[in-house]
Design a protein around this motif. Structure first.
Motif, short mmCIF file in Angstrom:
data_model
loop_
_atom_site.label_atom_id
_atom_site.label_comp_id
_atom_site.label_asym_id
_atom_site.label_seq_id
_atom_site.Cartn_x
_atom_site.Cartn_y
_atom_site.Cartn_z
N GLU A 1 39.93 36.64 40.89
CA GLU A 1 39.53 38.02 41.17
C GLU A 1 40.51 38.70 42.12
O GLU A 1 40.83 39.89 41.96
CB GLU A 1 38.12 38.05 41.74
N LEU A 2 41.02 37.96 43.12
CA LEU A 2 42.02 38.52 44.02
C LEU A 2 43.30 38.87 43.28
O LEU A 2 43.91 39.92 43.51
CB LEU A 2 42.30 37.53 45.16
N GLN A 3 43.72 37.98 42.40
CA GLN A 3 44.92 38.21 41.61
C GLN A 3 44.75 39.41 40.69
O GLN A 3 45.67 40.22 40.51
CB GLN A 3 45.27 36.96 40.80
N LYS A 4 43.57 39.55 40.13
CA LYS A 4 43.30 40.67 39.23
C LYS A 4 43.33 42.00 39.98
O LYS A 4 43.89 42.99 39.48
CB LYS A 4 41.94 40.46 38.55
N ARG A 5 42.75 42.01 41.18
CA ARG A 5 42.77 43.24 41.97
C ARG A 5 44.19 43.59 42.40
O ARG A 5 44.59 44.76 42.40
CB ARG A 5 41.86 43.09 43.20
N ALA A 6 44.98 42.57 42.78
CA ALA A 6 46.36 42.81 43.18
C ALA A 6 47.18 43.35 42.01
O ALA A 6 48.03 44.23 42.18
CB ALA A 6 46.98 41.53 43.70
N SER A 7 46.91 42.85 40.82
CA SER A 7 47.63 43.30 39.63
C SER A 7 47.31 44.75 39.32
O SER A 7 48.19 45.53 38.92
CB SER A 7 47.26 42.41 38.44
N LYS A 8 46.06 45.15 39.51
CA LYS A 8 45.67 46.54 39.28
C LYS A 8 46.39 47.48 40.23
O LYS A 8 46.84 48.56 39.84
CB LYS A 8 44.15 46.69 39.42
N LYS A 9 46.52 47.07 41.49
CA LYS A 9 47.20 47.90 42.47
C LYS A 9 48.68 48.05 42.13
O LYS A 9 49.28 49.11 42.28
CB LYS A 9 47.05 47.30 43.87
N THR A 10 49.30 46.97 41.65
CA THR A 10 50.72 47.00 41.32
C THR A 10 50.98 47.89 40.12
O THR A 10 51.99 48.61 40.07
CB THR A 10 51.22 45.57 40.99
#
Length: 264
Positions: free
Chosen positions: A225-234
């Protein structure tokens, strides 16, 4: 009482016993009501409530209850005016223990080295020859009980945060707990609540996603979930802010150009 264990024991019981669908629905409903009342030895359940939750008629509830009594799954006492009937859920583990085959000691089984002696009895209960049967000490038993008590319970979480646990939803929650585990199922329900929903179908959508990613622990879920949120921000490219134009400066510049004769 361990809610999940009771439901699992009931499902195992159904594998070798026949019970009408109406009686299965009534049993699940009674267990759910007792769970909400704090697992009392005896509890009251009005017929209108049972009819509403099971979808059965008054006669249907009566027949389903009779089957449960005959199967030794519940005890029931008639109510009186203003007081609902009293129910008691009987433990399935006790029934299974009583129905299981026990090894009766014989004269030959008490002697070592004879046919049917200790070696054969050891093998019959799943021990290798020479292996000692381990009997847990009191502290070990207490530790196991405490560990079981402290385990997160997805069914309890649902009832405390989503509402009345129906037999169908209970089966779905248990199935997901078996495929993954209680912690992951609870995490999915927590995400569901944070997103403003209290529908377990929403949680199942999340669970299907995590299952497809082969996430088998709570740490893996958190990392994903952290990786998914970081990907959305990028991947989100902010639009440049529109620069505000100073109208006064624009007017002064236009007047200067007129004075210089730039416009003929």
């Amino acid at each position: 009482m361990n809610y999940i264990k009771l439901l699992n024991d009931f499902r195992d019981w159904l594998m070798v016993h026949e019970l009408p669908t109406s009686s299965i629905a009534l049993w699940h409903t009674l267990v759910s009501i007792n769970n909400m009342s704090g697992w009392k030895e005896q509890f009251n359940a009005p017929n209108p409530t049972l009819q509403q939750l099971t979808g059965l008629s008054a006669e249907g509830v009566r027949k389903a209850r009779k089957k449960l009594i005959e199967a030794g799954l519940i005890e029931y006492s008639d109510g009186r005016r203003g007081v609902a009937g009293t129910y008691k859920i009987l433990r399935l583990s006790n029934q299974q223990t009583n129905e299981s085959t026990t090894i009766q000691p014989t004269e030959e089984s008490n002697s070592v080295g004879k046919s049917g002696g200790i070696d054969e009895v050891s093998n019959s209960v799943g021990l290798f020859v020479g292996e000692k049967l381990h009997i847990p000490k009191h502290k070990e038993v207490v530790d196991v009980v405490e560990e079981e008590k402290d385990k997160p319970n997805a069914l309890t979480f649902y009832e405390n945060n989503f509402g009345m646990l129906t037999p169908y939803i209970a089966e779905q929650v248990i199935a997901w707990c078996e495929d993954l585990n209680d912690e992951i199922v609870i995490a999915a329900m927590q995400v569901t609540l944070k997103n403003g929903s209290n529908n377990f179908r929403y949680a199942e959508t999340i669970l299907r996603e995590w299952s497809s990613k082969k996430l088998v622990s709570l740490d893996q879920v958190r990392a994903y979930e952290l990786q998914k949120r970081a990907s959305k921000k990028t991947n989100t490219i902010p639009f440049p802010k529109r620069q505000e134009v100073n109208k006064a400066d624009e007017r002064d510049e236009l007047l200067d150009r007129l004075k210089r004769g730039e416009f003929g």
